[in-house]
Scaffold this active site. Structure first.
Site, short mmCIF file in Angstrom:
data_model
loop_
_atom_site.label_atom_id
_atom_site.label_comp_id
_atom_site.label_asym_id
_atom_site.label_seq_id
_atom_site.Cartn_x
_atom_site.Cartn_y
_atom_site.Cartn_z
N HIS A 127 106.28 40.74 36.27
CA HIS A 127 105.71 41.62 37.27
C HIS A 127 104.24 41.25 37.35
O HIS A 127 103.43 41.68 36.53
CB HIS A 127 105.86 43.10 36.87
N ASP B 285 95.93 49.90 33.97
CA ASP B 285 97.08 49.40 34.74
C ASP B 285 96.99 49.89 36.18
O ASP B 285 97.81 50.67 36.64
CB ASP B 285 98.36 49.93 34.06
N HIS C 186 100.54 45.79 31.80
CA HIS C 186 101.11 46.70 30.80
C HIS C 186 100.66 46.47 29.37
O HIS C 186 101.32 46.91 28.44
CB HIS C 186 102.63 46.65 30.87
N ASP D 275 104.11 43.05 41.51
CA ASP D 275 104.14 44.51 41.33
C ASP D 275 102.73 45.06 41.42
O ASP D 275 102.01 45.10 40.43
CB ASP D 275 104.79 44.87 39.99
N TRP E 85 112.77 50.34 34.47
CA TRP E 85 111.53 50.88 33.90
C TRP E 85 111.61 52.40 33.97
O TRP E 85 112.01 52.95 35.00
CB TRP E 85 110.29 50.38 34.65
N GLU F 206 111.78 46.81 31.15
CA GLU F 206 110.33 46.66 31.30
C GLU F 206 109.54 47.60 30.40
O GLU F 206 109.49 48.81 30.61
CB GLU F 206 109.93 46.91 32.76
N ASP G 45 97.15 48.30 39.09
CA ASP G 45 97.96 47.66 40.13
C ASP G 45 97.15 47.25 41.36
O ASP G 45 97.56 47.49 42.49
CB ASP G 45 99.15 48.56 40.51
N ASP H 43 105.09 42.79 32.61
CA ASP H 43 104.17 43.22 33.67
C ASP H 43 102.75 42.96 33.18
O ASP H 43 102.36 43.42 32.10
CB ASP H 43 104.40 44.70 33.97
C1 RNT Z 1 105.28 50.89 36.21
C2 RNT Z 1 106.02 49.62 36.30
C3 RNT Z 1 107.05 49.54 37.38
C4 RNT Z 1 106.58 50.08 38.71
C5 RNT Z 1 107.41 49.68 39.90
C6 RNT Z 1 107.21 50.61 41.05
O1 RNT Z 1 104.24 50.85 35.35
O2 RNT Z 1 105.14 48.56 36.42
O3 RNT Z 1 107.52 48.25 37.47
O4 RNT Z 1 105.28 49.68 38.99
O5 RNT Z 1 108.70 49.50 39.56
ZN ZN Z 2 106.03 46.62 36.72
#
Ligand code: RNT
Ligand code: ZN
Length: 424
Positions: free
Chosen positions: A291, A299, A267, A331, A190, A231, A301, A264
């Site tokens: 992810h 996004d 994303h 993730d 990524w 990714e 997380d 992900d």
């Molecule tokens: C970033 C991606 C990536 C990271 C990690 C740390 O938007 O999701 O995968 O979050 O690799």
């Molecule tokens: Zn990711």
């Protein structure tokens, strides 16, 4: 000796098993299958994606961990101790995903283009002793050479060369991890490259990215050791207007080059569902890396919890019988709560989603669908939501020698007092 709560769990399980059996579902079988689904836990939840490089620049690349809960792991040994606690609290056998940032260079400054397999020997030793497989990620962020927001697509050829060398090094490290541990390592790529504001020449950046990727993936490495993944994402902080490695870009690239696509869940547009993409991607690809994350409005997380979409992801995999082709990585990075608990909560939620999927009478649902009985399909899907999944989960935790619901948290709290709180 069995405690009264153990006996209660056993009784509840017997009743639950009978409920599922009445629908033609064998709960014992479902648990055997669940035990064979490994998650790939992300090492970066334990230290807010900091890593162990000398002269760190702090987290950049349009991703962000917010919060300052005490107890962040500051060394590889602290991180591994935290991971041991996480492993103790999860039923099943799981993998660990590393990032290049987590290299151990013995105090030497080794830049990203010069990383070697030996810098991950400590992780291999940890993993081997616990029979854990390792996955890997190149780290194309949090570095002076990514400070302008571009890496593999940067107009400056020297910068691109540096990051290409990092990509090549990462794949070799991934192949080493896969070979050493006897299980193919998924090596994910990524990059943060993108524009905050409206670009005029998207094509030039994407052309350069394609050429850089071709240089990285030119070396043939055995698929028994290494599975390459790319990714995409829609936007990041500071790359709101255009991400060079977009979904269409990497989907096409993965199809053309026979790579895994990383999906992900943070994303995409907030109403766009990754669960719907798995079967589409697998019609053309060997495999997908998930992810699993939880975006809240963006996004962000957040820690993964048991949402309808998480269950839908698991259902897509189980119904499609593609457990072997979908690697389930986590993730997220939340620094506002106990980090060990954050890992356990997200991993347990993901396992529970798979349990729900495995306890589904899929054949009966499919029969309704094929007959065109959508009334019956919808009614059944709704009724299934009331089944006693929790009782099966608690039994699974007990049988696996780990702690059931809430009891695991007592263990984390003890660890917090004894270890995490002392990290000042
Ligand atoms: C970033 C991606 C990536 C990271 C990690 C740390 O938007 O999701 O995968 O979050 O690799
Ligand atoms: Zn990711």
């Amino acid at each position: 000796m069995k405690s009264s709560s153990d006996t209660q769990i056993a009784r509840d399980y017997d009743a639950a098993r009978a409920r599922f059996a009445a629908l033609g579902v064998d709960a014992d079988q479902a648990l055997k299958k669940l035990a064979r689904i490994p998650l790939s836990l992300h090492c970066w939840q334990g230290d807010d994606v900091q890593g162990f490089e000398a002269g760190e620049t702090g987290l950049t690349g349009g991703i962000m961990a917010t919060g300052n809960y005490p107890g962040r792991a500051r060394t590889p040994d602290e991180l591994r101790a935290d991971l041991d606690m996480v492993w103790k609290l999860l039923p099943g056998r799981h993998r660990l995903a590393l990032h290049a940032l987590y290299a151990e260079t013995g105090g030497q400054r080794v830049d990203r283009d010069a990383l070697e397999p030996r810098h991950f020997q400590g992780w291999v030793d940890w993993a081997r002793a616990r029979k854990v497989g390792l996955d890997f990620n190149g780290s194309f962020f949090s570095h002076p050479k990514s400070a302008e927001g571009f890496t593999l697509s940067h107009p400056d050829e020297n910068l691109r060369r540096f990051w290409i060398a990092h990509g090549i090094a990462s794949r070799r490290i991934g192949a080493f991890l896969g070979r050493e541990l006897g299980s193919p390592c998924v090596c994910n790529l990524w990059i943060p490259d993108g524009f905050k504001d409206i670009p005029v020449d998207r094509a030039a950046y994407r052309e350069r990215l394609r050429a850089s990727l071709d240089a990285i993936f030119a070396e043939k490495l055995p698929r028994a050791h290494l599975l390459d993944a790319v990714e995409p994402k829609l936007f990041g902080l500071g790359s709101e207007s255009c991400v060079i490695g977009s979904h269409e870009f990497y989907l096409a690239y993965a199809v053309q080059r026979g790579l895994f696509l990383t999906l992900d869940t943070g994303h995409y547009h907030p109403t766009e569902l990754v669960s719907d993409k798995i079967s589409a991607a697998l019609a053309f690809l060997d495999g997908v890396l998930l992810h699993v994350s939880r975006g809240v409005r963006w996004d962000s997380d957040h820690v993964v919890v048991l949402t309808e979409e998480l269950v839908a992801l698991a259902q897509e995999i189980v119904r499609g019988g593609c457990e072997g082709r979908v690697r389930v990585g986590l993730d997220y990075f939340d620094a506002s709560i106990n980090r060990v608990a954050a890992w356990v909560i997200g991993a347990r939620a993901t396992l529970k989603a798979f349990l729900v999927a495995l306890l589904e009478p899929t054949a009966a649902l499919r029969a309704l669908e094929e007959k065109g009985d959508y009334t019956g399909r919808l009614a059944m899907l709704e009724d299934l939501k009331g089944l006693p999944y929790g009782a099966v989960w608690e039994h699974y935790c007990m049988e696996s020698g780990t702690l059931p619901s809430m009891a695991w948290l007592d263990e984390v709290r003890r660890y917090e007092t004894q270890a995490l709180a002392k990290r000042k």
